[in-house]
Scaffold this motif. Sequence first.
Motif, PDB file in Angstrom:
ATOM      1  N   THR A  32       0.837  -1.188   0.000  1.00  0.00           N
ATOM      2  CA  THR A  32       0.000   0.000   0.000  1.00  0.00           C
ATOM      3  C   THR A  32       0.876   1.244   0.000  1.00  0.00           C
ATOM      4  OG1 THR A  32      -0.114   0.191   2.409  1.00  0.00           O
ATOM      5  CG2 THR A  32      -1.825  -1.166   1.330  1.00  0.00           C
ATOM      6  N   GLN A  33       0.283   2.341  -0.413  1.00  0.00           N
ATOM      7  CA  GLN A  33       1.007   3.611  -0.427  1.00  0.00           C
ATOM      8  C   GLN A  33       1.420   3.990   0.995  1.00  0.00           C
ATOM      9  OE1 GLN A  33      -0.423   6.268  -3.545  1.00  0.00           O
ATOM     10  NE2 GLN A  33      -0.435   7.861  -1.994  1.00  0.00           N
ATOM     11  N   LYS A  34       0.546   3.739   1.949  1.00  0.00           N
ATOM     12  CA  LYS A  34       0.851   4.052   3.354  1.00  0.00           C
ATOM     13  C   LYS A  34       2.041   3.228   3.840  1.00  0.00           C
ATOM     14  CE  LYS A  34      -1.046   3.998   7.989  1.00  0.00           C
ATOM     15  NZ  LYS A  34      -2.017   3.425   8.898  1.00  0.00           N
ATOM     16  N   ALA A  35       2.021   1.932   3.560  1.00  0.00           N
ATOM     17  CA  ALA A  35       3.131   1.065   3.980  1.00  0.00           C
ATOM     18  C   ALA A  35       4.425   1.479   3.288  1.00  0.00           C
ATOM     19  CB  ALA A  35       2.802  -0.391   3.670  1.00  0.00           C
ATOM     20  N   LEU A  36       4.324   1.906   2.044  1.00  0.00           N
ATOM     21  CA  LEU A  36       5.501   2.372   1.305  1.00  0.00           C
ATOM     22  C   LEU A  36       6.084   3.618   1.970  1.00  0.00           C
ATOM     23  CD1 LEU A  36       7.265   1.872  -1.199  1.00  0.00           C
ATOM     24  CD2 LEU A  36       5.650   3.285  -2.490  1.00  0.00           C
ATOM     25  N   SER A  37       5.235   4.553   2.338  1.00  0.00           N
ATOM     26  CA  SER A  37       5.686   5.764   3.033  1.00  0.00           C
ATOM     27  C   SER A  37       6.399   5.404   4.334  1.00  0.00           C
ATOM     28  CB  SER A  37       4.501   6.681   3.365  1.00  0.00           C
ATOM     29  OG  SER A  37       4.029   7.317   2.226  1.00  0.00           O
ATOM     30  N   GLU A  38       5.813   4.492   5.082  1.00  0.00           N
ATOM     31  CA  GLU A  38       6.397   4.085   6.362  1.00  0.00           C
ATOM     32  C   GLU A  38       7.731   3.375   6.156  1.00  0.00           C
ATOM     33  OE1 GLU A  38       3.209   1.823   8.089  1.00  0.00           O
ATOM     34  OE2 GLU A  38       2.072   3.644   8.587  1.00  0.00           O
ATOM     35  N   LYS A  39       7.786   2.523   5.155  1.00  0.00           N
ATOM     36  CA  LYS A  39       9.016   1.782   4.868  1.00  0.00           C
ATOM     37  C   LYS A  39      10.156   2.724   4.501  1.00  0.00           C
ATOM     38  CE  LYS A  39      10.830  -1.725   1.718  1.00  0.00           C
ATOM     39  NZ  LYS A  39      10.492  -2.754   0.741  1.00  0.00           N
ATOM     40  N   LEU A  40       9.840   3.748   3.704  1.00  0.00           N
ATOM     41  CA  LEU A  40      10.866   4.672   3.224  1.00  0.00           C
ATOM     42  C   LEU A  40      11.075   5.871   4.145  1.00  0.00           C
ATOM     43  CD1 LEU A  40       9.949   4.664  -0.575  1.00  0.00           C
ATOM     44  CD2 LEU A  40      11.808   3.412   0.564  1.00  0.00           C
ATOM     45  N   LEU A  41      10.246   5.972   5.186  1.00  0.00           N
ATOM     46  CA  LEU A  41      10.311   7.099   6.127  1.00  0.00           C
ATOM     47  C   LEU A  41      10.115   8.437   5.410  1.00  0.00           C
ATOM     48  CD1 LEU A  41      13.369   5.934   8.276  1.00  0.00           C
ATOM     49  CD2 LEU A  41      10.944   5.576   8.765  1.00  0.00           C
ATOM     50  N   ILE A  42       9.127   8.457   4.513  1.00  0.00           N
ATOM     51  CA  ILE A  42       8.814   9.655   3.738  1.00  0.00           C
ATOM     52  C   ILE A  42       7.329   9.949   3.915  1.00  0.00           C
ATOM     53  CG2 ILE A  42       8.758  10.666   1.422  1.00  0.00           C
ATOM     54  CD1 ILE A  42      11.125   8.840   0.714  1.00  0.00           C
ATOM     55  N   ASP A  43       6.993  11.242   4.036  1.00  0.00           N
ATOM     56  CA  ASP A  43       5.602  11.603   4.299  1.00  0.00           C
ATOM     57  C   ASP A  43       4.667  11.169   3.169  1.00  0.00           C
ATOM     58  OD1 ASP A  43       4.803  14.178   2.592  1.00  0.00           O
ATOM     59  OD2 ASP A  43       6.900  14.370   3.200  1.00  0.00           O
ATOM     60  N   LYS A  44       3.401  11.019   3.519  1.00  0.00           N
ATOM     61  CA  LYS A  44       2.398  10.481   2.588  1.00  0.00           C
ATOM     62  C   LYS A  44       2.189  11.367   1.366  1.00  0.00           C
ATOM     63  CE  LYS A  44      -0.113   8.504   6.433  1.00  0.00           C
ATOM     64  NZ  LYS A  44      -1.363   8.540   7.177  1.00  0.00           N
ATOM     65  N   THR A  45       2.245  12.682   1.543  1.00  0.00           N
ATOM     66  CA  THR A  45       2.023  13.593   0.422  1.00  0.00           C
ATOM     67  C   THR A  45       3.118  13.448  -0.625  1.00  0.00           C
ATOM     68  OG1 THR A  45       0.925  15.157   1.899  1.00  0.00           O
ATOM     69  CG2 THR A  45       1.687  16.018  -0.211  1.00  0.00           C
ATOM     70  N   THR A  46       4.350  13.381  -0.176  1.00  0.00           N
ATOM     71  CA  THR A  46       5.478  13.211  -1.093  1.00  0.00           C
ATOM     72  C   THR A  46       5.374  11.872  -1.820  1.00  0.00           C
ATOM     73  OG1 THR A  46       6.847  14.584   0.335  1.00  0.00           O
ATOM     74  CG2 THR A  46       7.999  13.185  -1.251  1.00  0.00           C
ATOM     75  N   THR A  47       5.016  10.849  -1.074  1.00  0.00           N
ATOM     76  CA  THR A  47       4.842   9.523  -1.672  1.00  0.00           C
ATOM     77  C   THR A  47       3.739   9.550  -2.726  1.00  0.00           C
ATOM     78  OG1 THR A  47       5.635   8.418   0.320  1.00  0.00           O
ATOM     79  CG2 THR A  47       4.287   7.097  -1.185  1.00  0.00           C
ATOM     80  N   ALA A  48       2.634  10.184  -2.425  1.00  0.00           N
ATOM     81  CA  ALA A  48       1.509  10.244  -3.367  1.00  0.00           C
ATOM     82  C   ALA A  48       1.931  10.923  -4.667  1.00  0.00           C
ATOM     83  CB  ALA A  48       0.338  10.983  -2.738  1.00  0.00           C
ATOM     84  N   LYS A  49       2.672  12.004  -4.577  1.00  0.00           N
ATOM     85  CA  LYS A  49       3.131  12.716  -5.771  1.00  0.00           C
ATOM     86  C   LYS A  49       4.067  11.846  -6.611  1.00  0.00           C
ATOM     87  CE  LYS A  49       2.736  17.320  -3.780  1.00  0.00           C
ATOM     88  NZ  LYS A  49       3.467  18.490  -3.276  1.00  0.00           N
ATOM     89  N   ALA A  50       4.988  11.163  -5.947  1.00  0.00           N
ATOM     90  CA  ALA A  50       5.940  10.311  -6.665  1.00  0.00           C
ATOM     91  C   ALA A  50       5.228   9.151  -7.351  1.00  0.00           C
ATOM     92  CB  ALA A  50       7.014   9.797  -5.711  1.00  0.00           C
ATOM     93  N   ILE A  51       4.281   8.532  -6.663  1.00  0.00           N
ATOM     94  CA  ILE A  51       3.548   7.400  -7.240  1.00  0.00           C
ATOM     95  C   ILE A  51       2.702   7.863  -8.420  1.00  0.00           C
ATOM     96  CG2 ILE A  51       1.778   5.639  -6.804  1.00  0.00           C
ATOM     97  CD1 ILE A  51       4.609   5.117  -5.568  1.00  0.00           C
ATOM     98  N   THR A  52       2.093   9.023  -8.306  1.00  0.00           N
ATOM     99  CA  THR A  52       1.303   9.578  -9.410  1.00  0.00           C
ATOM    100  C   THR A  52       2.182   9.781 -10.647  1.00  0.00           C
ATOM    101  OG1 THR A  52      -0.263  10.614  -7.905  1.00  0.00           O
ATOM    102  CG2 THR A  52      -0.141  11.524 -10.133  1.00  0.00           C
ATOM    103  N   LYS A  53       3.390  10.286 -10.445  1.00  0.00           N
ATOM    104  CA  LYS A  53       4.330  10.502 -11.562  1.00  0.00           C
ATOM    105  C   LYS A  53       4.743   9.169 -12.175  1.00  0.00           C
ATOM    106  CE  LYS A  53       7.696  12.878 -13.847  1.00  0.00           C
ATOM    107  NZ  LYS A  53       8.108  12.006 -14.883  1.00  0.00           N
ATOM    108  N   LEU A  54       5.084   8.193 -11.347  1.00  0.00           N
ATOM    109  CA  LEU A  54       5.481   6.874 -11.857  1.00  0.00           C
ATOM    110  C   LEU A  54       4.318   6.192 -12.582  1.00  0.00           C
ATOM    111  CD1 LEU A  54       7.641   5.616  -8.857  1.00  0.00           C
ATOM    112  CD2 LEU A  54       8.462   6.213 -11.152  1.00  0.00           C
ATOM    113  N   GLU A  55       3.122   6.423 -12.088  1.00  0.00           N
ATOM    114  CA  GLU A  55       1.939   5.860 -12.737  1.00  0.00           C
ATOM    115  C   GLU A  55       1.726   6.540 -14.103  1.00  0.00           C
ATOM    116  OE1 GLU A  55      -2.453   4.552 -11.186  1.00  0.00           O
ATOM    117  OE2 GLU A  55      -1.720   6.521 -10.553  1.00  0.00           O
ATOM    118  N   ALA A  56       1.892   7.847 -14.165  1.00  0.00           N
ATOM    119  CA  ALA A  56       1.730   8.590 -15.423  1.00  0.00           C
ATOM    120  C   ALA A  56       2.764   8.160 -16.461  1.00  0.00           C
ATOM    121  CB  ALA A  56       1.843  10.091 -15.164  1.00  0.00           C
ATOM    122  N   GLU A  57       3.954   7.782 -16.003  1.00  0.00           N
ATOM    123  CA  GLU A  57       5.006   7.314 -16.909  1.00  0.00           C
ATOM    124  C   GLU A  57       4.798   5.859 -17.326  1.00  0.00           C
ATOM    125  OE1 GLU A  57       7.086   9.071 -18.452  1.00  0.00           O
ATOM    126  OE2 GLU A  57       6.918  10.931 -17.324  1.00  0.00           O
ATOM    127  N   GLY A  58       3.829   5.188 -16.695  1.00  0.00           N
ATOM    128  CA  GLY A  58       3.512   3.809 -17.073  1.00  0.00           C
ATOM    129  C   GLY A  58       4.338   2.758 -16.364  1.00  0.00           C
TER     130      GLY A  58
END
Length: 129
Positions: A32-58
């Motif tokens: 999950t995005q939440k578990a990913l944020s916790e694993k990487l010690l990065i806030d949820k908003t930053t994680t959401a933006k990065a995942i959105t970009k990776l998703e847009a790139e396919g």
Amino acid sequence: MQILIASELAPYRIGSGQYIYLMAIASQEAITQKALSEKLLIDKTTTAKAITKLEAEGYVRREIDPADNRYQLLYLTQSGREVVPKVQEALRRVKNKTRKGINDEEYELLLDLLRTVLRNLSDQGEARE
């Protein structure tokens, strides 16, 4: 290092702040995005933006978690699977540049110290000094 990484990953349209998410999903798909944020010690908003970009790139796709439809699980797409070895090679090249003049023991000590600093900075329970 971030400048070198950004330069190495530019052909794949992956920013220097996004590769860590790609690699983490590659090592643990169906996260999950939440578990990913916790694993990487990065806030949820930053994680959401990065995942959105990776998703847009396919490179990443989301699927509803069958166990709990409130959450979405993250997976690599076929393009994501194909780009992971290229990203690993690019990161290896950067790592080799950073290791010049540093033996294995010193490098591991450096990484351990940096992990400690990161944990210290991300520890929400500690009082501020």
